[in-house]
Design an enzyme around this catalytic site. Structure first.
Site, PDB file in Angstrom:
ATOM      1  N   GLN A 167      -7.107 -19.162  23.724  1.00 44.63           N
ATOM      2  CA  GLN A 167      -5.643 -19.078  23.827  1.00 44.63           C
ATOM      3  C   GLN A 167      -5.021 -20.465  23.759  1.00 44.63           C
ATOM      4  OE1 GLN A 167      -5.153 -16.800  27.521  1.00 44.63           O
ATOM      5  NE2 GLN A 167      -3.518 -15.719  26.462  1.00 44.63           N
ATOM      6  N   GLN A 213      -7.293 -22.909  25.959  1.00 46.06           N
ATOM      7  CA  GLN A 213      -8.277 -22.445  26.925  1.00 46.06           C
ATOM      8  C   GLN A 213      -9.202 -21.451  26.253  1.00 46.06           C
ATOM      9  OE1 GLN A 213      -6.180 -20.795  30.299  1.00 46.06           O
ATOM     10  NE2 GLN A 213      -5.977 -18.776  29.350  1.00 46.06           N
ATOM     11  N   ASN A 303      -5.187  -6.056  -5.121  1.00 43.74           N
ATOM     12  CA  ASN A 303      -4.022  -5.163  -5.066  1.00 43.74           C
ATOM     13  C   ASN A 303      -2.943  -5.433  -6.108  1.00 43.74           C
ATOM     14  OD1 ASN A 303      -4.417  -3.322  -2.716  1.00 43.74           O
ATOM     15  ND2 ASN A 303      -4.616  -5.249  -1.605  1.00 43.74           N
ATOM     16  N   ILE A 304      -2.702  -6.690  -6.413  1.00 43.68           N
ATOM     17  CA  ILE A 304      -1.400  -7.005  -7.012  1.00 43.68           C
ATOM     18  C   ILE A 304      -1.208  -6.605  -8.472  1.00 43.68           C
ATOM     19  CG2 ILE A 304      -0.983  -8.913  -5.393  1.00 43.68           C
ATOM     20  CD1 ILE A 304      -1.393 -10.733  -7.929  1.00 43.68           C
ATOM     21  N   LYS A 306      -1.802  -3.365  -9.210  1.00 47.41           N
ATOM     22  CA  LYS A 306      -1.604  -1.914  -9.098  1.00 47.41           C
ATOM     23  C   LYS A 306      -0.152  -1.583  -9.443  1.00 47.41           C
ATOM     24  CE  LYS A 306      -5.454  -1.615  -5.895  1.00 47.41           C
ATOM     25  NZ  LYS A 306      -5.927  -1.622  -4.497  1.00 47.41           N
ATOM     26  N   HIS A 339      -6.990  -4.024 -12.766  1.00 48.99           N
ATOM     27  CA  HIS A 339      -7.174  -2.901 -11.832  1.00 48.99           C
ATOM     28  C   HIS A 339      -5.844  -2.617 -11.154  1.00 48.99           C
ATOM     29  CE1 HIS A 339      -9.200  -0.419  -8.764  1.00 48.99           C
ATOM     30  NE2 HIS A 339      -8.446  -1.019  -7.872  1.00 48.99           N
ATOM     31  N   ASN A 391      -8.103   5.566 -12.136  1.00 51.11           N
ATOM     32  CA  ASN A 391      -8.942   5.362 -10.952  1.00 51.11           C
ATOM     33  C   ASN A 391      -8.964   6.640 -10.117  1.00 51.11           C
ATOM     34  OD1 ASN A 391     -10.481   3.714  -9.194  1.00 51.11           O
ATOM     35  ND2 ASN A 391      -8.665   3.036  -8.043  1.00 51.11           N
ATOM     36  N   GLU A 392     -10.142   7.102  -9.764  1.00 55.38           N
ATOM     37  CA  GLU A 392     -10.311   8.169  -8.758  1.00 55.38           C
ATOM     38  C   GLU A 392      -9.549   9.451  -9.074  1.00 55.38           C
ATOM     39  OE1 GLU A 392      -9.433   6.589  -4.891  1.00 55.38           O
ATOM     40  OE2 GLU A 392     -10.870   4.953  -5.090  1.00 55.38           O
ATOM     41  N   HIS A 475     -19.083   1.526  -3.231  1.00 52.38           N
ATOM     42  CA  HIS A 475     -18.930   1.196  -1.810  1.00 52.38           C
ATOM     43  C   HIS A 475     -20.048   1.953  -1.098  1.00 52.38           C
ATOM     44  CE1 HIS A 475     -15.143  -0.765  -2.605  1.00 52.38           C
ATOM     45  NE2 HIS A 475     -14.729   0.305  -3.254  1.00 52.38           N
ATOM     46  N   TRP A 559     -16.528  -6.407  -4.001  1.00 50.45           N
ATOM     47  CA  TRP A 559     -15.148  -6.153  -3.571  1.00 50.45           C
ATOM     48  C   TRP A 559     -14.766  -7.076  -2.411  1.00 50.45           C
ATOM     49  CZ3 TRP A 559     -11.810  -4.308  -6.695  1.00 50.45           C
ATOM     50  CH2 TRP A 559     -10.538  -3.939  -6.239  1.00 50.45           C
TER      51      TRP A 559
HETATM   52  C1  XIL Z   1      -8.113  -1.512  -1.541  1.00 51.61           C
HETATM   53  C2  XIL Z   1      -7.708  -2.932  -1.209  1.00 51.61           C
HETATM   54  O1  XIL Z   1      -8.875  -3.735  -1.142  1.00 51.61           O
HETATM   55  C3  XIL Z   1      -6.973  -2.957   0.112  1.00 51.61           C
HETATM   56  O2  XIL Z   1      -6.461  -4.252   0.372  1.00 51.61           O
HETATM   57  C4  XIL Z   1      -5.817  -1.961   0.079  1.00 51.61           C
HETATM   58  O3  XIL Z   1      -5.211  -1.907   1.350  1.00 51.61           O
HETATM   59  C5  XIL Z   1      -6.315  -0.598  -0.306  1.00 51.61           C
HETATM   60  O4  XIL Z   1      -6.993  -0.667  -1.539  1.00 51.61           O
HETATM   61  N1  XIL Z   1     -11.070   1.578  -4.316  1.00 51.61           N
HETATM   62  C6  XIL Z   1     -10.216   0.915  -5.155  1.00 51.61           C
HETATM   63  C7  XIL Z   1      -9.478  -0.274  -4.696  1.00 51.61           C
HETATM   64  O5  XIL Z   1     -10.197   1.249  -6.356  1.00 51.61           O
HETATM   65  O6  XIL Z   1      -8.243  -0.414  -5.330  1.00 51.61           O
HETATM   66  C8  XIL Z   1      -9.283  -0.251  -3.197  1.00 51.61           C
HETATM   67  O7  XIL Z   1      -8.706  -1.493  -2.811  1.00 51.61           O
HETATM   68  C9  XIL Z   1     -10.609  -0.012  -2.522  1.00 51.61           C
HETATM   69  C10 XIL Z   1     -11.172   1.334  -2.912  1.00 51.61           C
END
Ligand code: XIL
Length: 612
Positions: A167, A213, A303-304, A306, A339, A391-392, A475, A559
């Site tokens: 702290q 501290q 992210n940026i 997207k 991405h 994606n997904e 993942h 990632w």
């Molecule tokens: C994740 C980012 O890493 C995070 O910062 C955000 O909050 C959520 O998305 N699959 C994907 C990615 O295709 O775009 C995701 O990224 C993780 C899972």
């Protein structure tokens, strides 16, 4: 069981992502001490560190009593061979006396006692502990403090845990509250090393004006006694300039890898943060830059790039941040994997699409407009070599199918998956040369989903819908799925003549959908665990090399850079009780190599995968 667990992963991951918001930012609890500031300073500074910069301390107002109510994150002691080293050239060690200078901390504490063992406090309640001071000027951002502690049998059986913390004094009382040593780490009467890295997203310790501290407090419903037998702080030396090599913090481990990318004949990539996470912004954080430039020749924006970041409202394209990132990469001969052009995850779908009330035909046109503009824009920059176009889009159930109600794109396209092929066609029309990927998770292990994906691409190929490859997010868990399963899934893609790219690799030590959690949660990132992860990284990369012929290798991307900035600890914050226990990446939170990096390199160099 595994399949059921992983099937749930779909919706929960999706929900989690939604909940994560744009940046996955962390919410750090802040507490304050009620004790009067003491004055005894740390003793024996063995070496001094480079002078620090002067970002002011956090302006969080003091509150009256110590300790956050939430359970903070773990930074449990590594074994000795991974622990802080006082001899590291880049680090300096501050030994803290345990024979003087301590006081009890927290309302109702009964003080401390000294003995030949060290300094002890009675753990008579939640948040009671002991602290000592380190006098200013001292730069503690990214420092690691280490204590050897011993608990009584009463403490052990009370089930309580310990929280090391730091702290800032002098009025602000902002603190590092992310560290944790769970009860399961302790054996009554035995020494345990606990550590805490002072690394806050807002860099509140990046100042030298105030005393600090440092201490430890009991958490839960503790009874018994805790003895601190030794305490020290390893300071991190700052980089001398923003583009130069950053310091390595104190760590004995080196993977002996000069440059991962130089070991591969295909792209080696990494997801990086930008304006979505200021602390780890690749454009401003010298340590991130050094690490990325050393090991990687491809980057993905975490992210940026997207949708909502690039077109927050209809017709309003905002390329400034992404351009800065792409241009930086270009200046370092780093390519970009784009991405993602189309992804249903709620937080990044622009509101104008979510709330679309026009016709399906017009929605599809608006989607194409997004893709055309974005792909065109980055074609001009020429270091963006590939896109995750969609994606997904698939579910995890058996049988797997296209997402329906949970995808804005499906719903607004008139309850149709036609948006997927329209997206691929628009991307190809905008750029004839860029590689186009369909990207998804669990396709390395969920047969039903893999087969649905193969059915989709077979149909695309039959109808000449352009697609170049499949992105396997990957993942994965420490022990699941097996390398054989992963290879079998990739083989199906290779058999279609498509490229295979591992797009988002991380290997979680703990993850709620891995078999070991929570029943067999791994509480400490021990050497044994680190070496198991090393072998696992090696086996995954080897499976890729053995299965995917050179002409179809789109590359392997991890990632994230360091454990400190993994998305998993944010995604599973609740299930993890705020502990940072996924430890999934190649570098530790101080930018040191992990054995995982050696494992990755072993596979690239054709060395047998081993946990030694
Ligand atoms: C994740 C980012 O890493 C995070 O910062 C955000 O909050 C959520 O998305 N699959 C994907 C990615 O295709 O775009 C995701 O990224 C993780 C899972």
């Amino acid at each position: 069981m595994r399949h059921i667990k992983h099937a749930f992963c779909l919706s929960l991951v999706t929900l989690g992502l939604t909940a994560c918001g744009g940046g996955g930012g962390k919410s750090t609890s802040v507490a304050a001490s009620s004790m009067a500031p003491g004055s005894v300073a740390a003793s024996s500074v063995i070496a001094s560190s480079a002078p620090a910069s002067s970002t002011p301390a956090s302006s969080v107002a003091p509150s009256s009593v110590a300790a956050p109510s939430s359970t903070p994150a773990s930074s449990i002691a590594p074994p000795s061979s991974f622990a802080a080293s006082s001899s590291s050239a880049a680090a300096t060690l501050v030994n803290l006396s345990v024979t003087s200078g301590w006081r009890g901390n927290g309302d109702g504490n009964s003080g401390i006692t000294y003995s030949s063992d060290g300094v002890s406090f009675t753990a008579a309640g939640d948040n009671l502990g002991a602290v000592t001071d380190i006098a200013a000027p001292i730069q503690l951002e990214d420092a690691v403090f280490t204590m050897i502690v011993k608990v009584s049998s009463e403490f052990k059986s009370s089930g309580a845990s310990l929280q090391p913390f730091a702290q800032i004094k002098g009025g602000a009382w902002a603190g590092e509250w992310d560290c944790w040593a769970g009860n399961d780490l302790f054996t009554a009467g035995s020494d345990v090393t606990i550590t805490c890295t002072i690394a806050e997203a807002d860099k509140k310790f990046d100042q030298t004006a105030n005393d600090v501290q440092i201490g430890v407090q009991a958490k839960g419903t503790p009874t018994g006694v805790v003895t601190i037998k030794s305490a020290s702080v390893t300071l991190k030396q700052k980089a001398s300039n923003s583009s130069g090599a950053s310091s390595s913090a104190a760590s004995a481990y080196s993977a002996n890898v000069n440059s991962l990318r130089e070991l591969a004949t295909f792209p080696i990539g990494v997801a990086v943060s930008n304006t979505d996470s200021p602390s780890y912004n690749i454009l401003t954080n010298a340590s991130e830059k050094t690490l990325v430039e050393k090991h990687f020749d491809q980057m993905t924006a975490g992210n940026i790039m997207k949708m909502s970041y690039l077109q927050p409202s209809q017709g309003n394209f905002t390329f400034t941040n992404a351009d800065a990132f792409v241009d930086y990469a270009k200046s370092k001969n780093i390519n970009i994997h784009g991405h993602a052009l189309v992804w249903h995850s709620d937080y990044q779908v622009p509101n104008f699409m979510k709330n679309w009330s026009g016709s399906a035909a017009d929605f599809l046109t608006a989607l194409e407009t997004h893709i055309t503009n974005v792909v065109d824009h980055y074609e001009a920059k020429d270091n963006l070599v590939s896109w995750d176009v969609v994606n997904e889009a698939l579910t995890d159930g058996t049988p797997s199918n296209f997402r329906t109600t949970d995808s804005t794109f499906y719903v607004k396209s008139g309850n149709s998956a036609v948006y997927i092929e329209r997206a691929f066609k628009a991307a190809r029309a905008a750029n004839a040369g860029v590689k186009l990927y369909y990207n998804d998770y669990n396709i390395e292990q969920n047969n039903s989903k893999t087969n649905k994906m193969i059915e989709m691409v077979t149909d695309f190929q039959a109808r000449s819908i352009p697609i170049d490859g499949i992105g396997f997010q990957m993942h994965v868990c420490l022990n699941y799925p097996t390398a054989t399963t992963i290879a079998a899934a990739m083989k199906k893609v290779v058999d279609k003549g498509l490229m295979v790219k591992i797009t988002e690799l991380d290997v979680a030590i703990n993850q709620p959908y891995c078999d070991n959690y929570p029943a067999n949660k791994i509480s400490a990132f021990t050497q044994t665990v680190a070496l198991a992860q090393k072998k696992r990284y090696c086996e995954i990369v080897k499976a890729y090399l053995d299965t995917v012929p050179a002409n179809l290798r789109g590359g392997i991307s991890v990632w994230g850079t360091t454990n400190a900035n993994t998305w998993l600890d944010d995604l599973y914050r609740t299930q993890f009780d705020n502990q940072k226990i996924s430890w999934p990446l190649l570098f530790d939170s101080s930018y040191n190599d992990k054995p995982a990096l050696r494992g990755f390199a072993d596979a690239l160099q054709g060395t047998a995968c081993s946990n030694l």
